[in-house]
Scaffold this motif. Structure first.
Motif, PDB file in Angstrom:
ATOM      1  N   MET A   1       0.816  -1.195   0.000  1.00 18.12           N
ATOM      2  CA  MET A   1       0.000   0.000   0.000  1.00 18.12           C
ATOM      3  C   MET A   1       0.865   1.266   0.000  1.00 18.12           C
ATOM      4  N   LEU A   2       2.040   1.167   0.616  1.00 18.11           N
ATOM      5  CA  LEU A   2       2.939   2.322   0.650  1.00 18.11           C
ATOM      6  C   LEU A   2       3.407   2.676  -0.760  1.00 18.11           C
ATOM      7  N   ILE A   3       3.683   1.672  -1.566  1.00 20.15           N
ATOM      8  CA  ILE A   3       4.120   1.922  -2.950  1.00 20.15           C
ATOM      9  C   ILE A   3       2.995   2.596  -3.733  1.00 20.15           C
ATOM     10  N   ALA A   4       1.763   2.153  -3.521  1.00 27.86           N
ATOM     11  CA  ALA A   4       0.624   2.767  -4.218  1.00 27.86           C
ATOM     12  C   ALA A   4       0.493   4.235  -3.835  1.00 27.86           C
ATOM     13  N   ARG A   5       0.695   4.534  -2.576  1.00 30.10           N
ATOM     14  CA  ARG A   5       0.632   5.936  -2.140  1.00 30.10           C
ATOM     15  C   ARG A   5       1.783   6.758  -2.724  1.00 30.10           C
ATOM     16  N   LEU A   8       0.742   7.541  -6.149  1.00 38.31           N
ATOM     17  CA  LEU A   8      -0.273   8.600  -6.100  1.00 38.31           C
ATOM     18  C   LEU A   8       0.383   9.953  -5.877  1.00 38.31           C
ATOM     19  N   LEU A   9       1.363  10.001  -5.010  1.00 37.08           N
ATOM     20  CA  LEU A   9       2.094  11.256  -4.772  1.00 37.08           C
ATOM     21  C   LEU A   9       2.815  11.705  -6.039  1.00 37.08           C
ATOM     22  N   LEU A  10       3.436  10.769  -6.754  1.00 34.23           N
ATOM     23  CA  LEU A  10       4.090  11.118  -8.014  1.00 34.23           C
ATOM     24  C   LEU A  10       3.075  11.624  -9.040  1.00 34.23           C
ATOM     25  N   ALA A  11       1.883  11.028  -9.055  1.00 31.19           N
ATOM     26  CA  ALA A  11       0.825  11.487  -9.965  1.00 31.19           C
ATOM     27  C   ALA A  11       0.416  12.918  -9.637  1.00 31.19           C
ATOM     28  N   ILE A  12       0.309  13.217  -8.351  1.00 28.40           N
ATOM     29  CA  ILE A  12      -0.073  14.570  -7.930  1.00 28.40           C
ATOM     30  C   ILE A  12       0.998  15.576  -8.312  1.00 28.40           C
ATOM     31  N   TYR A  46      -0.661   8.127 -15.815  1.00 27.29           N
ATOM     32  CA  TYR A  46      -0.014   6.811 -15.739  1.00 27.29           C
ATOM     33  C   TYR A  46       0.194   6.410 -14.281  1.00 27.29           C
ATOM     34  N   PHE A  47       0.787   7.307 -13.482  1.00 25.86           N
ATOM     35  CA  PHE A  47       1.010   7.002 -12.072  1.00 25.86           C
ATOM     36  C   PHE A  47      -0.308   6.828 -11.321  1.00 25.86           C
ATOM     37  N   LEU A  48      -1.321   7.602 -11.681  1.00 20.68           N
ATOM     38  CA  LEU A  48      -2.635   7.445 -11.052  1.00 20.68           C
ATOM     39  C   LEU A  48      -3.199   6.060 -11.352  1.00 20.68           C
ATOM     40  N   SER A  49      -3.030   5.589 -12.568  1.00 23.54           N
ATOM     41  CA  SER A  49      -3.548   4.264 -12.919  1.00 23.54           C
ATOM     42  C   SER A  49      -2.827   3.159 -12.144  1.00 23.54           C
ATOM     43  N   ILE A  50      -1.541   3.334 -11.898  1.00 21.64           N
ATOM     44  CA  ILE A  50      -0.799   2.346 -11.099  1.00 21.64           C
ATOM     45  C   ILE A  50      -1.286   2.378  -9.649  1.00 21.64           C
ATOM     46  N   ALA A  51      -1.469   3.578  -9.109  1.00 20.30           N
ATOM     47  CA  ALA A  51      -1.935   3.709  -7.726  1.00 20.30           C
ATOM     48  C   ALA A  51      -3.325   3.126  -7.553  1.00 20.30           C
TER      49      ALA A  51
END
Length: 125
Positions: A1-5, A8-12, A46-51
């Motif tokens: 879950m930490l990697i997903a966050r 998400l931070l990279l997407a933001i 792209y990063f949002l889709s991974i998260a």
């Protein structure tokens, strides 16, 4: 879950950078600026889709959009001398509180496995 966050931070961050370049593009109107903006926003999606593979899409999107808006506002105030009144600042504060509440309310349990027998009996219909 930490990697997903982290994704998400990279997407933001990519969204804020891409959206912030719009002001620079308006001043120069150079095609390179448009290219940078489109690439950054594509990276953001792209990063949002991974998260969203680990974080529910509603929570991921609300966090991405809400924190993105708040950070873009801060960038606008710092770099572009944007002026916000008290009502606008209060609204942004409420949005951030809402995002925190949604994020903290997210379920972190493992999804339940369906019973294979009940699944196979439905397939015989």
């Amino acid at each position: 879950m930490l990697i997903a966050r982290l994704f998400l931070l990279l997407a933001i961050v990519a969204e804020v950078a891409g959206t912030s370049t719009m002001s620079f593009i308006g001043e120069s109107n150079a095609w390179e600026g448009y290219l940078v903006m489109y690439v950054l926003i594509a990276i953001s999606y792209y990063f949002l889709s991974i998260a969203a593979k680990k974080i529910s899409i509603g929570v991921a999107y609300a966090t991405w959009e809400g924190l993105g808006i708040a950070l873009i506002t801060v960038v606008s105030m710092v770099l572009f001398d944007a002026d916000l009144n008290t009502q606008q600042l209060f609204g942004l504060g409420l949005a951030i509180v809402g995002i925190v509440c949604v994020t903290l309310g997210e379920s972190h349990g493992e999804p339940q496995q369906k019973d294979e027998r009940s699944h196979s009996s439905n397939a015989r219909c």
